[in-house]
Design a protein around this motif. Structure first.
Motif, short mmCIF file in Angstrom:
data_model
loop_
_atom_site.label_atom_id
_atom_site.label_comp_id
_atom_site.label_asym_id
_atom_site.label_seq_id
_atom_site.Cartn_x
_atom_site.Cartn_y
_atom_site.Cartn_z
N ILE A 75 34.42 20.89 7.23
CA ILE A 75 33.91 21.87 6.28
C ILE A 75 33.83 23.23 6.97
N ARG A 87 30.49 28.23 -2.36
CA ARG A 87 31.79 27.57 -2.22
C ARG A 87 32.12 27.48 -0.75
N ASP A 105 33.25 23.12 -4.29
CA ASP A 105 32.03 23.70 -4.85
C ASP A 105 30.82 23.20 -4.05
N ASN A 106 29.93 24.12 -3.72
CA ASN A 106 28.76 23.76 -2.93
C ASN A 106 27.51 24.41 -3.50
N GLN A 150 24.93 20.83 -0.50
CA GLN A 150 24.96 19.54 0.17
C GLN A 150 25.98 19.47 1.30
N TRP A 151 26.89 20.45 1.38
CA TRP A 151 27.91 20.45 2.43
C TRP A 151 27.60 21.56 3.42
N ARG A 152 27.70 21.24 4.71
CA ARG A 152 27.36 22.19 5.76
C ARG A 152 28.60 22.61 6.54
#
Length: 390
Positions: free
Chosen positions: A86, A236, A291-292, A296-298
């Motif tokens: 990511i 994003r 999409d963030n 929840q995504w680092r």
């Protein structure tokens, strides 16, 4: 004598005739026996051929063996699973640097904190800042003086006291002073602005987002263009992938990528496929957008990405679980349910699709197949073939 001779000949001819008839009858029986034997052998071969690849099991035996039955899936496309990372969206990430050299006297944001566009996030103290701000003040004073002279010349010209030439000169001086003032303001604006003192400049955030890097500390002396912050709009994020050239040819912008991490799964979309190989890895860099909005995504997190391949499936594609496929005599087979048990059916495999595989030929999609426990059926098939050879 003649009568006796005639009577003797008849029994001898009858004996020959009977012998011939007997021989013919025995030959016929032998031929018939051979034909019956050949027919039985042919029937046995046909029966053996019909039973080839068949596994006879009752419903109770199927249950006891742990074999589960289901139907093939339809639709979907082949995928490639590979590790990914990511990253911040390149369109939403901004490096904030020092436009002038000096000492850092204020840092208003820490890592992970949110910042709004235009907010002051650092202050630099510098002699250059004093010079820039001093030039703004000086140019403002010159502009005020030029405007005052222009007003006086306009009044004198209207009273026919001053010639038009003096008015033109005053107007030109006012215009030049205005340009100089705007130029001085632009230089300060490019360097920062504000800061609370003549020798200080404030650095503002060019975008809103979160601070993801802050490589400087208070009191540090920095050179011009040194990085102070890195800000990212993390609503994003991007997914960085590297594909082999032969696989990259089947991936196009818009293809779906399933992103998986412990306890989470989401869908991303390919936004960029590089036309050139990376000189270090000799692979094709690919970027997908994810999409963030929920955060929840680092950035920097390792994940698993399943990339959809173009032209490998469709609405009519037949897919089966990978656990349903076995290899028998060098051929891929799927065990199809029959009235007496299962029949091993040769299939042609296509691309993998997650935990399934596309079947290019061999199944219609309407069959019932062994989805799990197919290895047990393969073992039973091997036992049956060994017994048949014995």
């Amino acid at each position: 004598m003649k009568t006796i001779l005639t009577g003797g000949v008849l029994p001898f001819g009858l004996a020959l005739l009977l012998a011939a008839c007997g021989s013919s009858s025995e030959g016929g029986n032998e031929t018939a026996g051979n034909e019956t034997s050949a027919g039985a052998e042919a029937g046995g071969n046909e029966a053996a051929h019909a039973d080839e690849g068949a596994v006879t099991l009752s419903a109770d035996q199927i249950t006891a063996a742990g074999v589960q039955i289901g139907r093939p899936l339809t639709g979907g496309a082949g995928t490639i699973e590979l590790p990914a990372t990511i990253e911040g969206d390149p369109q939403g990430t901004q490096v904030v640097s020092a436009a002038i050299g000096g000492r850092v006297v204020a840092l208003t944001r820490n890592l992970g904190q949110s910042v709004g566009r235009g907010q002051t996030i650092a202050v630099i103290e510098s002699r250059e800042a004093a010079q820039l701000k001093g030039e703004v003040e000086a140019s403002r004073a010159r502009l005020a003086l030029a405007n005052s002279n222009l007003s006086r010349e306009q009044r004198l010209f209207a009273q026919r006291v001053s010639p038009e030439q003096d008015l033109i000169a005053a107007r030109t001086a006012a215009i030049e002073a205005r340009i100089a003032y705007r130029q001085a303001q632009s230089q300060v604006s490019a360097a920062g602005g504000g800061g609370g003192g003549l020798n200080r400049l404030g650095i503002v955030a060019p975008i809103g987002g979160q601070v993801i890097a802050r490589p400087v500390v208070l009191g540090q002396t920095v050179a011009a263009d040194s990085e102070l912050y890195r800000i990212a709009n993390l609503s994003r994020v991007s997914l960085a992938l590297n594909l082999r050239p032969e696989d990259a040819g089947r991936v196009k912008p818009g293809n779906i990528v399933t992103v998986t991490a412990p306890g989470r799964q989401a869908s991303a979309r390919i936004s960029f496929v590089s036309p050139a190989l990376d000189p270090q890895t000799r692979q094709v860099p690919v970027i997908a957008t994810l999409d963030n909005g929920g955060g929840q995504w680092r950035v920097g997190e390792p994940v698993t990405a399943a990339v959809q391949l173009s032209g490998s499936g469709g609405s009519n594609a037949v897919r089966v679980p990978t656990t349903a496929v076995q290899t028998v005599e060098g051929k891929s087979v799927v065990f199809v349910r029959t009235a007496k048990g299962f029949q091993s059916t040769p299939v042609t495999l296509g691309d993998a699709a997650g935990d399934t595989v596309i079947i290019r030929s061999g199944l219609t999609g309407q069959e019932q197949i062994a989805t799990t426990g197919s290895f047990t059926l393969k073992a039973e098939l091997g036992k049956g073939e060994a017994a048949h050879e014995d």
